[in-house]
Write an enzyme that holds these catalytic residues in place. Structure first.
Site, PDB file in Angstrom:
ATOM      1  N   SER A  46      12.058  -0.904   6.661  1.00  0.00           N
ATOM      2  CA  SER A  46      11.211  -1.825   5.898  1.00  0.00           C
ATOM      3  C   SER A  46      11.694  -2.093   4.475  1.00  0.00           C
ATOM      4  O   SER A  46      11.247  -3.053   3.860  1.00  0.00           O
ATOM      5  CB  SER A  46       9.785  -1.271   5.830  1.00  0.00           C
ATOM      6  OG  SER A  46       9.809   0.051   5.312  1.00  0.00           O
ATOM      7  N   ASP A 325       2.440  -0.496  -1.853  1.00  0.00           N
ATOM      8  CA  ASP A 325       1.505   0.179  -0.948  1.00  0.00           C
ATOM      9  C   ASP A 325       1.853   1.664  -0.910  1.00  0.00           C
ATOM     10  O   ASP A 325       2.518   2.168  -1.815  1.00  0.00           O
ATOM     11  CB  ASP A 325       1.509  -0.481   0.443  1.00  0.00           C
ATOM     12  CG  ASP A 325       2.871  -0.397   1.119  1.00  0.00           C
ATOM     13  OD1 ASP A 325       3.759   0.338   0.620  1.00  0.00           O
ATOM     14  OD2 ASP A 325       3.066  -1.061   2.155  1.00  0.00           O
ATOM     15  N   HIS A 328       6.023   1.495  -0.212  1.00  0.00           N
ATOM     16  CA  HIS A 328       7.031   0.506  -0.618  1.00  0.00           C
ATOM     17  C   HIS A 328       6.905   0.043  -2.058  1.00  0.00           C
ATOM     18  O   HIS A 328       5.791  -0.111  -2.568  1.00  0.00           O
ATOM     19  CB  HIS A 328       6.925  -0.714   0.304  1.00  0.00           C
ATOM     20  CG  HIS A 328       7.054  -0.361   1.738  1.00  0.00           C
ATOM     21  ND1 HIS A 328       5.961  -0.199   2.568  1.00  0.00           N
ATOM     22  CD2 HIS A 328       8.135  -0.086   2.497  1.00  0.00           C
ATOM     23  CE1 HIS A 328       6.368   0.146   3.776  1.00  0.00           C
ATOM     24  NE2 HIS A 328       7.685   0.231   3.766  1.00  0.00           N
TER      25      HIS A 328
END
Ligand SMILES: *[C@@H]1O[C@H](CO)[C@@H](O)[C@H](O)[C@H]1NC(C)=O
Ligand SMILES: *[C@@H]1O[C@H](CO)[C@@H](O)[C@H](O)[C@H]1NC(C)=O
Ligand SMILES: *[C@@H]1O[C@H](CO)[C@@H](O)[C@H](O)[C@H]1NC(C)=O
Length: 350
Positions: A46, A325, A328
């Protein structure tokens, strides 16, 4: 790297395809015509995924509001309020952010810039997230070459970015395997990663860059127990151990290539992250507390209940937060990382 006013224009794109197209056009620069590396192939998780993760499944938050509120102003599959590492690397190379594999047919005009195979939640090994592991991502890349989507000539002027940001270790931890054997698991992971990096090079990619691991012990899902007051030093020393082993692996890989130098390189994220986390920057005032978080322990940014009620809280100033978050960085954090590390960080990709 502040271009928000410019990107505001993208809001006028109306069709779905244009939405996808603009979401992946993170940074547009005039193309250079000299001998520079021209294509970027991206593998990993991610930290670099720009839209491959499916919209259905357990990890699809990157396709929900408030992901993407800063850029492109709607969710684009990026795990951030805006741009991610890939977008900044592409801008170093003065190319557009490469098309996510999943959208290769919709965005064929972006093929000149390479392709992004990374999937949020993935690892070197299979993780509980059941995304394509690194090996499978490279299989897909190999298919593209076999189908002549990319030629050997293309690959010669290309660079690969591989981001391994911790899903393997999180899976190791969550599966209850003994922490005193983490070092053995680390060796196992690094040796598989070495095989993968060599394979990308053997397929014809001129330069292969792998990220080292960021200070995992500072991520909000770890620091939440301390009310976001301190990083977990045990985690961070394990991360440093991983990074040392990785550095040795990259050196070792370099020894066996015919090309003189810089075929395999590591991209240091640990030190720029650590430096910003310790000292902050003029703009980043909220370091450990994430901008967007679940209201309770079990919920996450972007999650809603069956009735559509928000189960998260989002801050009004993501540009002042380092973490977006529970895992990240924000776009502002990525921008600061590049500022902290420039020009050395960008130079790797030129
Ligand atoms: C990656 O996934 C493939 C397909 O599921 C599997 O066969 C393979 O063993 C996995 N590789 C690693 C290194 O875990
Ligand atoms: C956590 O930190 C916030 C703000 O820094 C503070 O208001 C709150 O009381 C703290 N909670 C605990 C349990 O320490
Ligand atoms: C959340 O988890 C922490 C530590 O794991 C615990 O101390 C706290 O009580 C939990 N809070 C809630 C609301 O469950």
């Amino acid at each position: 790297m502040e271009g928000n006013k410019f990107f505001f224009l993208y809001a006028f794109y109306l069709t779905f395809i244009m939405m996808i197209g603009s979401a992946i056009d993170a940074c547009e620069y005039p193309k250079q015509v000299d001998n520079h590396l021209e294509k970027l192939f991206v593998f990993g998780d991610s930290f670099v995924d720009t839209g491959n993760l499916g919209k259905i499944g357990p990890l699809t938050r990157s396709w929900s509001f408030p992901y993407g509120i800063t850029f492109p102003r709607w969710p684009s599959g990026r795990f951030s309020d805006g741009r991610v590492l890939t977008d900044y690397i592409a801008s170093c190379m003065r190319i557009r952010s490469p098309i996510p594999y999943k959208y290769r047919k919709l965005g064929s005009k972006l093929l000149p810039y390479g392709m992004n195979f990374a999937v949020g939640g993935s690892g070197v090994f299979d993780t509980e997230n059941l995304q394509k592991n690194l090996t499978t991502q490279i299989d897909v890349f190999e298919d593209q070459i076999r189908n002549s989507i990319f030629t050997q000539y293309d690959l010669h002027f290309s660079i690969a970015l591989v981001a391994i940001s911790g899903n393997d270790y999180e899976y190791y931890r969550a599966s209850g395997r003994p922490l005193n054997e983490i070092s053995r698991f680390m060796d196992y992971l690094i040796s598989q990663l070495k095989v993968d990096l060599r394979r990308i090079h053997d397929l014809g990619v001129r330069k292969v860059v792998v990220t080292n691991m960021h200070p995992l012990g500072c991520t909000p899902f770890i620091t939440r127990v301390s009310n976001y007051s301190t990083c977990n030093t045990a985690y961070n020393s394990a991360v440093q151990q991983h990074n040392q082993k990785l550095e040795a692996a990259v050196k070792e890989l370099g020894k066996h290539t015919r090309r003189r130098s810089a075929t395999f390189m590591s991209l240091d994220l640990y030190n720029p992250f650590q430096s910003i986390i310790q000292h902050g920057t003029r703009n980043l005032k909220n370091i450990l507390k994430p901008c967007c978080q679940g209201k309770t322990n079990g919920t996450n940014c972007g999650e809603r209940d069956d009735k559509g009620v928000k189960l998260y809280e989002v801050c009004s100033d993501p540009e002042e937060h380092f973490y977006w978050d529970s895992v990240h960085p924000t776009q502002a954090a990525w921008a600061a990382v590049f500022q902290a590390a420039e020009p050395s960080l960008c130079k790797i990709f030129m």
